[in-house]
Design a protein around this motif. Structure first.
Motif, PDB file in Angstrom:
ATOM      1  N   VAL A 107      17.604  -4.653  -2.018  1.00  0.00           N
ATOM      2  CA  VAL A 107      16.287  -3.676  -2.378  1.00  0.00           C
ATOM      3  C   VAL A 107      15.466  -4.662  -3.419  1.00  0.00           C
ATOM      4  O   VAL A 107      15.995  -4.505  -4.497  1.00  0.00           O
ATOM      5  CB  VAL A 107      16.867  -2.413  -2.918  1.00  0.00           C
ATOM      6  N   PRO A 108      14.553  -4.969  -2.955  1.00  0.00           N
ATOM      7  CA  PRO A 108      13.514  -5.828  -3.494  1.00  0.00           C
ATOM      8  C   PRO A 108      12.566  -5.793  -4.720  1.00  0.00           C
ATOM      9  O   PRO A 108      13.269  -5.204  -4.754  1.00  0.00           O
ATOM     10  CB  PRO A 108      12.576  -6.008  -3.104  1.00  0.00           C
ATOM     11  N   GLU A 109      12.242  -3.748  -4.375  1.00  0.00           N
ATOM     12  CA  GLU A 109      11.756  -3.370  -5.734  1.00  0.00           C
ATOM     13  C   GLU A 109      11.928  -1.746  -4.654  1.00  0.00           C
ATOM     14  O   GLU A 109      11.322  -1.677  -3.626  1.00  0.00           O
ATOM     15  CB  GLU A 109      10.742  -3.463  -6.068  1.00  0.00           C
ATOM     16  N   ALA A 110      11.640  -0.715  -5.612  1.00  0.00           N
ATOM     17  CA  ALA A 110      11.803   0.907  -4.956  1.00  0.00           C
ATOM     18  C   ALA A 110      11.549   1.456  -6.259  1.00  0.00           C
ATOM     19  O   ALA A 110      12.308   1.213  -7.727  1.00  0.00           O
ATOM     20  CB  ALA A 110      13.194   1.055  -4.363  1.00  0.00           C
ATOM     21  N   SER A 111      10.341   2.427  -6.275  1.00  0.00           N
ATOM     22  CA  SER A 111      10.323   3.406  -7.809  1.00  0.00           C
ATOM     23  C   SER A 111      11.136   4.145  -8.180  1.00  0.00           C
ATOM     24  O   SER A 111      12.223   4.543  -6.895  1.00  0.00           O
ATOM     25  CB  SER A 111       9.488   3.888  -7.135  1.00  0.00           C
ATOM     26  N   THR A 169      17.697  10.718  -6.602  1.00  0.00           N
ATOM     27  CA  THR A 169      15.609  10.559  -6.195  1.00  0.00           C
ATOM     28  C   THR A 169      14.764   9.543  -6.029  1.00  0.00           C
ATOM     29  O   THR A 169      14.410   9.043  -6.593  1.00  0.00           O
ATOM     30  CB  THR A 169      14.320  11.609  -6.149  1.00  0.00           C
ATOM     31  N   LEU A 170      14.601   8.104  -5.069  1.00  0.00           N
ATOM     32  CA  LEU A 170      14.430   7.210  -4.985  1.00  0.00           C
ATOM     33  C   LEU A 170      12.542   7.192  -4.724  1.00  0.00           C
ATOM     34  O   LEU A 170      12.848   7.859  -3.732  1.00  0.00           O
ATOM     35  CB  LEU A 170      14.818   6.250  -4.334  1.00  0.00           C
ATOM     36  N   GLY A 171      11.546   6.541  -5.095  1.00  0.00           N
ATOM     37  CA  GLY A 171      10.001   6.603  -3.966  1.00  0.00           C
ATOM     38  C   GLY A 171      10.535   5.654  -3.355  1.00  0.00           C
ATOM     39  O   GLY A 171      10.986   5.522  -2.431  1.00  0.00           O
TER      40      GLY A 171
END
Length: 544
Positions: free
Chosen positions: A369-373, A350-352
């Motif tokens: 994807v520059p940045e994902a939680s 699970t990604l934010g």
């Protein structure tokens, strides 16, 4: 003479002059030239054409009746790609300089068009067949019917039609409020509806000869079924039907269409934003900016052959598929997509909130994807895939909670701590087997402030007897300050020679290989008990 084809009328011919100028034909046909599969291009059981004679004398066109009964039209391109609707005169052409040049009279033409009237326009039980001899593709419309009327160019025009295509009945309704404005290339209100089992479309707004603008709604119970119905079938093994409901402001021109304020529902996924499709280039071009709710990808994944366990038996190595992965479609479209999702679910991972930027150009896909939680930390991804199969990906994980991440990603819950990983890997994605055998790259991985669950090594050192005899190890753990190392990949074989773990009373070194093509591990772990309760920074004066 004008078409270079044979016209045959096998039935009766009836002609009239007054009060209408008309003709009735029965069993008429127009031949195809040689090199086409059908003998006839056009066949009609009965045709009636009647125009107002007095209107013609006033230079106006008033079609009283235009009726076709059981027309059959065969459209075809031959093996050389030449269509049968291109006509060549049967007689030799007269030289241009010998022909009288007719001077155009725009005023007379405009007056004739302005007096246009359609009384009864009807087609019943018709058929249209299309065949491409080069690609062997064919399309057939049967049970075709059309009804239309136009009292005058200042009166609304309407057309109602239906046909059977691929065993489904399609009903089409068209209305134009001001035909005179349309003919003058000025905007007129219009409405179009298409109703079929696999697609429904409603479009209303303003229309000119070259553009349309208005609100649209489109829905389909299943995009795979729709694609198969339209002759563009694709393999679909997901558990969801891929149902579509979309609406928004649709603006179209000769170069393409733009959907503004779009509201798109794909199964349980909701997307909002805009979408533009340009068709005037060498290949279609798509540009999209969309915001979605949580993207649950699982319903769109094929069924797995085996459990996603952290260890798989060598026998499973035979399951690497050699089936070619078709990437030719990467050159058939250009695309630029920006997607912001509230979250992403892939299998158990699970990604934010996630931002995805995708560019497809010249047969190469770039996915960023520059940045994902991700489990309390972040993930960054930069991937490039070319139609040749060349795949390269840079991955970066920062401060990810290892225990829940590894449990969801690999079914392994014995390791906790903060995970930091950076890797650059690539391969040739021609098939699963080719990709694994060509996999190469390097990277490093570090776990900090974590624990190995299930065993208390420090407790063993303090009291060997109690540690080994009738002890419940489910709540035990070995805390460590550092665990990690670097790795290199060549030919699908992962090599590491500097694995290191630092924990109270314990140091651990590791080196060896993991052979992905053969699902084999050849790895040596060397533990050392030291006289230090510290992990990182502890002095190892003596050890075992």
């Amino acid at each position: 003479s004008a078409t270079g084809r044979d016209l045959e009328i096998a039935g009766e011919i009836k002609a009239s002059v007054f009060p209408v100028l008309g003709v009735d034909l029965e069993r008429a046909s127009l031949s195809n030239p040689q090199g086409y599969s059908s003998k006839h291009m056009l066949q009609v059981e009965k045709m009636t054409v009647e125009v107002g004679l007095m209107a013609l004398l006033r230079k106006e066109i008033q079609v009283k009746r235009f009726i076709l009964v059981k027309p059959v039209i065969h459209l075809e391109t031959n093996s050389a790609g030449k269509p049968n609707w291109e006509f060549a005169p049967a007689t030799a052409e007269v030289k241009a300089e010998q022909q009288p040049v007719a001077k155009a009279n725009p005023e007379a033409s405009a007056a004739m068009v302005s007096g246009l009237m359609l009384g009864q326009l009807k087609v019943s039980d018709g058929e249209i067949h299309y065949r491409d001899s080069q690609t062997k593709n064919s399309i057939a419309l049967t049970e075709l019917s059309l009804n239309s009327s136009l009292a005058s160019l200042s009166s609304p025009f309407s057309l109602d039609g239906s046909a059977v295509w691929n065993k489904d009945k399609v009903v089409v309704n068209v209305s134009v409020e001001d035909p005179s404005a349309f003919i003058s290339n000025k905007p007129s209100s219009f409405e179009i509806s298409v109703n079929a089992p696999k697609i429904k479309l409603q479009y209303e707004g303003k229309l000119t000869q070259t553009a349309a603008s208005g609100r649209t709604e489109i829905s389909s119970p299943s995009l795979p079924q729709l694609a198969q119905w339209t002759g563009s079938a694709f393999e679909w093994n997901g558990s969801q039907p891929l149902s579509l409901d979309a609406k928004g402001q649709l603006d179209c021109s000769l170069s393409g269409c733009t959907l503004q304020d779009g509201d798109i529902q794909l199964d349980d996924i909701t997307a909002k934003g805009h979408l533009r499709v340009v068709t005037s280039g060498k290949v279609p071009s798509i540009e999209a900016n969309l915001n979605t709710n949580v993207l649950d990808i699982n319903p769109y994944l094929p069924a797995k052959k085996a459990d996603n366990a952290w260890f798989i038996s060598p026998a499973y190595a035979k399951e690497w598929s050699s089936q070619r992965i078709d990437l030719d479609g990467l050159r058939n479209v250009e695309a630029k997509v920006n997607l912001i999702a509230d979250g992403v679910v892939y299998e158990k991972i699970t990604l934010g909130k996630t931002t995805v930027n995708a560019i497809l150009s010249g047969g190469t896909l770039k996915l960023v994807v520059p940045e994902a939680s991700l489990y309390g930390g972040t993930v960054k991804l930069n991937t490039t895939l070319a139609e040749s199969g060349a795949l390269h990906s840079d991955i970066n994980l920062q401060n990810v909670k290892a225990e829940p991440f590894l449990a969801d990603a690999a079914g392994y819950d014995k390791l906790s701590g903060l995970l930091n990983l950076s890797a650059s890997i690539g391969g040739k994605l021609l098939s699963e087997r080719d990709f694994i055998n060509s996999l190469g790259g390097n990277g490093n991985v570090q776990f900090t402030d974590g624990a190995l669950k299930g065993v208390d090594l420090a407790g063993m050192v303090r009291n060997l007897q109690s540690a080994y005899k009738d002890v419940d190890s489910s709540q035990q753990k070995t805390d460590f300050s550092e665990l990690g190392g670097t790795f290199a990949i060549a030919g699908g074989v992962i090599s590491n020679n500097d694995l290191a773990l630092k924990a109270p009373l314990l140091r651990l070194k590791g080196e060896g290989t993991v052979n992905l093509p053969m699902y084999s591990i050849n790895y040596r772990l060397t533990p050392e008990i030291v006289a230090s309760m510290k992990g990182q920074g502890g002095k190892d004066k003596q050890g075992i």
